[in-house]
Design an enzyme around this catalytic site. Structure first.
Site, PDB file in Angstrom:
ATOM      1  N   MET A   1       0.847  -1.199   0.000  1.00  0.00           N
ATOM      2  CA  MET A   1       0.000   0.000   0.000  1.00  0.00           C
ATOM      3  C   MET A   1       0.879   1.244   0.000  1.00  0.00           C
ATOM      4  O   MET A   1       0.425   2.343   0.366  1.00  0.00           O
ATOM      5  CB  MET A   1      -0.943  -0.017   1.205  1.00  0.00           C
ATOM      6  CG  MET A   1      -1.897  -1.214   1.140  1.00  0.00           C
ATOM      7  SD  MET A   1      -3.436  -0.967   2.017  1.00  0.00           S
ATOM      8  CE  MET A   1      -2.850  -0.824   3.674  1.00  0.00           C
ATOM      9  N   GLY A   2       2.141   1.072  -0.405  1.00  0.00           N
ATOM     10  CA  GLY A   2       3.017   2.239  -0.539  1.00  0.00           C
ATOM     11  C   GLY A   2       3.537   2.746   0.788  1.00  0.00           C
ATOM     12  O   GLY A   2       3.505   2.039   1.797  1.00  0.00           O
TER      13      GLY A   2
ATOM     14  N   GLY B   1      11.181  -2.639   5.370  1.00  0.00           N
ATOM     15  CA  GLY B   1      10.456  -3.921   5.447  1.00  0.00           C
ATOM     16  C   GLY B   1       9.921  -4.307   4.073  1.00  0.00           C
ATOM     17  O   GLY B   1      10.114  -5.439   3.604  1.00  0.00           O
ATOM     18  N   HIS B   2       9.258  -3.359   3.409  1.00  0.00           N
ATOM     19  CA  HIS B   2       8.768  -3.617   2.049  1.00  0.00           C
ATOM     20  C   HIS B   2       9.935  -3.969   1.126  1.00  0.00           C
ATOM     21  O   HIS B   2       9.861  -4.890   0.319  1.00  0.00           O
ATOM     22  CB  HIS B   2       8.107  -2.362   1.470  1.00  0.00           C
ATOM     23  CG  HIS B   2       6.853  -1.933   2.136  1.00  0.00           C
ATOM     24  ND1 HIS B   2       6.747  -0.738   2.802  1.00  0.00           N
ATOM     25  CD2 HIS B   2       5.637  -2.513   2.230  1.00  0.00           C
ATOM     26  CE1 HIS B   2       5.507  -0.598   3.264  1.00  0.00           C
ATOM     27  NE2 HIS B   2       4.822  -1.665   2.950  1.00  0.00           N
TER      28      HIS B   2
ATOM     29  N   GLN C   1     -10.273  -2.683   2.399  1.00  0.00           N
ATOM     30  CA  GLN C   1      -9.724  -3.379   3.562  1.00  0.00           C
ATOM     31  C   GLN C   1      -9.635  -2.490   4.801  1.00  0.00           C
ATOM     32  O   GLN C   1      -9.136  -2.920   5.830  1.00  0.00           O
ATOM     33  CB  GLN C   1      -8.384  -4.035   3.237  1.00  0.00           C
ATOM     34  CG  GLN C   1      -7.222  -3.083   3.083  1.00  0.00           C
ATOM     35  CD  GLN C   1      -5.964  -3.826   2.646  1.00  0.00           C
ATOM     36  OE1 GLN C   1      -5.875  -4.290   1.515  1.00  0.00           O
ATOM     37  NE2 GLN C   1      -4.999  -3.946   3.541  1.00  0.00           N
TER      38      GLN C   1
ATOM     39  N   GLY D   1       4.797 -10.271   4.138  1.00  0.00           N
ATOM     40  CA  GLY D   1       5.545 -10.130   5.383  1.00  0.00           C
ATOM     41  C   GLY D   1       4.847 -10.786   6.573  1.00  0.00           C
ATOM     42  O   GLY D   1       3.623 -10.705   6.715  1.00  0.00           O
ATOM     43  N   GLU D   2       5.657 -11.407   7.424  1.00  0.00           N
ATOM     44  CA  GLU D   2       5.118 -12.009   8.652  1.00  0.00           C
ATOM     45  C   GLU D   2       4.631 -10.957   9.639  1.00  0.00           C
ATOM     46  O   GLU D   2       3.970 -11.266  10.613  1.00  0.00           O
ATOM     47  CB  GLU D   2       6.185 -12.892   9.316  1.00  0.00           C
ATOM     48  CG  GLU D   2       6.395 -14.182   8.566  1.00  0.00           C
ATOM     49  CD  GLU D   2       7.400 -15.097   9.228  1.00  0.00           C
ATOM     50  OE1 GLU D   2       8.173 -14.621  10.087  1.00  0.00           O
ATOM     51  OE2 GLU D   2       7.422 -16.282   8.872  1.00  0.00           O
TER      52      GLU D   2
ATOM     53  N   SER E   1       4.207   1.455   7.705  1.00  0.00           N
ATOM     54  CA  SER E   1       3.886   2.761   7.121  1.00  0.00           C
ATOM     55  C   SER E   1       3.167   3.625   8.151  1.00  0.00           C
ATOM     56  O   SER E   1       3.272   4.851   8.145  1.00  0.00           O
ATOM     57  CB  SER E   1       2.995   2.590   5.895  1.00  0.00           C
ATOM     58  OG  SER E   1       3.600   1.694   5.000  1.00  0.00           O
TER      59      SER E   1
HETATM   60  P1  AMP Z   1       1.454  -2.927   3.441  1.00  0.00           P
HETATM   61  O1  AMP Z   1       1.986  -1.882   2.540  1.00  0.00           O
HETATM   62  O2  AMP Z   1       1.397  -2.546   4.872  1.00  0.00           O
HETATM   63  O3  AMP Z   1       0.149  -3.513   2.925  1.00  0.00           O
HETATM   64  O4  AMP Z   1       2.499  -4.126   3.385  1.00  0.00           O
HETATM   65  C1  AMP Z   1       2.836  -4.734   2.160  1.00  0.00           C
HETATM   66  C2  AMP Z   1       3.597  -5.994   2.460  1.00  0.00           C
HETATM   67  O5  AMP Z   1       4.791  -5.679   3.185  1.00  0.00           O
HETATM   68  C3  AMP Z   1       2.799  -6.984   3.340  1.00  0.00           C
HETATM   69  O6  AMP Z   1       3.039  -8.303   2.896  1.00  0.00           O
HETATM   70  C4  AMP Z   1       3.378  -6.738   4.705  1.00  0.00           C
HETATM   71  O7  AMP Z   1       3.273  -7.844   5.572  1.00  0.00           O
HETATM   72  C5  AMP Z   1       4.824  -6.449   4.368  1.00  0.00           C
HETATM   73  N1  AMP Z   1       5.463  -5.693   5.451  1.00  0.00           N
HETATM   74  C6  AMP Z   1       5.016  -4.566   6.047  1.00  0.00           C
HETATM   75  N2  AMP Z   1       5.837  -4.191   7.046  1.00  0.00           N
HETATM   76  C7  AMP Z   1       6.828  -5.124   7.088  1.00  0.00           C
HETATM   77  C8  AMP Z   1       7.977  -5.316   7.914  1.00  0.00           C
HETATM   78  N3  AMP Z   1       8.268  -4.477   8.892  1.00  0.00           N
HETATM   79  N4  AMP Z   1       8.779  -6.379   7.658  1.00  0.00           N
HETATM   80  C9  AMP Z   1       8.487  -7.234   6.659  1.00  0.00           C
HETATM   81  N5  AMP Z   1       7.406  -7.116   5.849  1.00  0.00           N
HETATM   82  C10 AMP Z   1       6.595  -6.081   6.060  1.00  0.00           C
END
Ligand code: AMP
Length: 283
Positions: free
Chosen positions: A29-30, A35-36, A60, A148-149, A187
């Site tokens: 989601m940018g 982590g991303h 969501q 990501g976990e 984020s």
């Molecule tokens: P989001 O942008 O929050 O939807 O996250 C996109 C992807 O990045 C999802 O699979 C998350 O689980 C992963 N993600 C977000 N934060 C982390 C992090 N700190 N470490 C590893 N993966 C992450």
């Protein structure tokens, strides 16, 4: 790197791929952080073509204020993706993904996962997640999807979706990336003040407190202590659950015959943070 905003253009690109090239897909989601980027680096390493989506998926979000305040910094995100040499950055508009509006989406029968933990506290959240992932999987048909976990239950939900709708995509779970303080990168951390960011480290510490003392105390007592640590750092805990990592069923007390996971959500400065750790591992 090619930046694509239109579904039609993505279809054309996918149709133009020749040979037996594997596709790695990283949905986001940018407001990208390290982590991303760790997920994207894994995809680049493993697959021939890497596609990263940037799309803040309205269905969501169970709270419209959370959706409205979600950070959107597309230009900065694209700069980061360019540096990594991603093949495609797919950043569609809401209209491209929801031409008929966001009100009515199909129901995904994911059973108990829909109603526990994040599902219980964010009604409808996983229905929106299933829908956007289903749309992307049908569109892109990636060999691998990297997740990501940090969003532990989301992985279980997407595994279930892949199995139910018989996608050939394999999900690759990736470990949680943390700040030096232990705070899981997110984020949403951008919405915290500088003091908030410092205090936020107490979230990981409170979970480690439970993990590291499991030999000496009951889960119930340790959960109370963890909640105290959180409150002392201005958090309002929402839930701290001990789960069987393979089913996400809650368990009342430590059980070493099971692989256990601690999963939690808490508010700080009005921002809802989530985190989880293995009871046997460091991450
Ligand atoms: P989001 O942008 O929050 O939807 O996250 C996109 C992807 O990045 C999802 O699979 C998350 O689980 C992963 N993600 C977000 N934060 C982390 C992090 N700190 N470490 C590893 N993966 C992450």
């Amino acid at each position: 790197m090619k930046v694509i905003h239109l579904k039609k253009e993505l279809d054309q690109y996918l149709a133009s791929i020749t040979g037996n090239k594997s596709i790695g897909f990283v949905p986001t989601m940018g407001a990208l952080h390290a982590g991303h980027l760790s997920l994207i680096e894994k995809a680049i390493e493993k697959d021939d073509i890497t596609i990263c989506s940037i799309f803040v998926n309205p269905t969501q979000f169970n709270e419209s204020s959370d959706y409205d305040s979600y950070p959107q910094v597309l230009d900065e995100d694209l700069d980061l993706l360019k540096k990594l040499d991603v093949d495609i950055a797919f950043a569609p508009t809401v209209n491209q993904i929801y031409p008929n509006g966001t009100e009515a989406i199909p129901h995904y029968e994911i059973g108990f996962l829909d109603n526990v933990l994040e599902g219980e506290h964010r009604p409808g959240h996983f229905q929106g997640v299933c829908h956007i992932i289903e749309v992307f999987l049908k569109m892109i048909k990636p060999d691998h999807i990297y997740m990501g976990e940090k969003d532990f239950q989301q992985i279980a939900v997407v595994e279930k979706l892949i199995e139910m709708n018989v996608h050939s995509t394999k999900l690759i779970p990736c470990a949680t990336h943390r700040e030096a303080t232990g705070l899981a990168m997110s984020s949403r951390n951008m919405r915290l003040s500088e003091t908030g960011k410092e205090k936020a480290a107490a979230f990981y510490k409170s979970l480690c407190h439970i993990r590291d003392n499991q030999m000496h105390s009951s889960f119930n007592d340790l959960r109370k202590e963890a909640e105290k640590i959180l409150r002392e750092n201005d958090f309002t805990p929402e839930y701290i659950a001990l789960c069987d990592a393979s089913t996400l069923e809650e368990i009342d007390n430590f059980d070493n015959t099971k692989t256990m996971r601690l999963i939690a959500a808490a508010f700080l400065e009005g921002v809802r943070l989530i985190d989880n750790i293995g009871m046997q591992t460091e991450s």
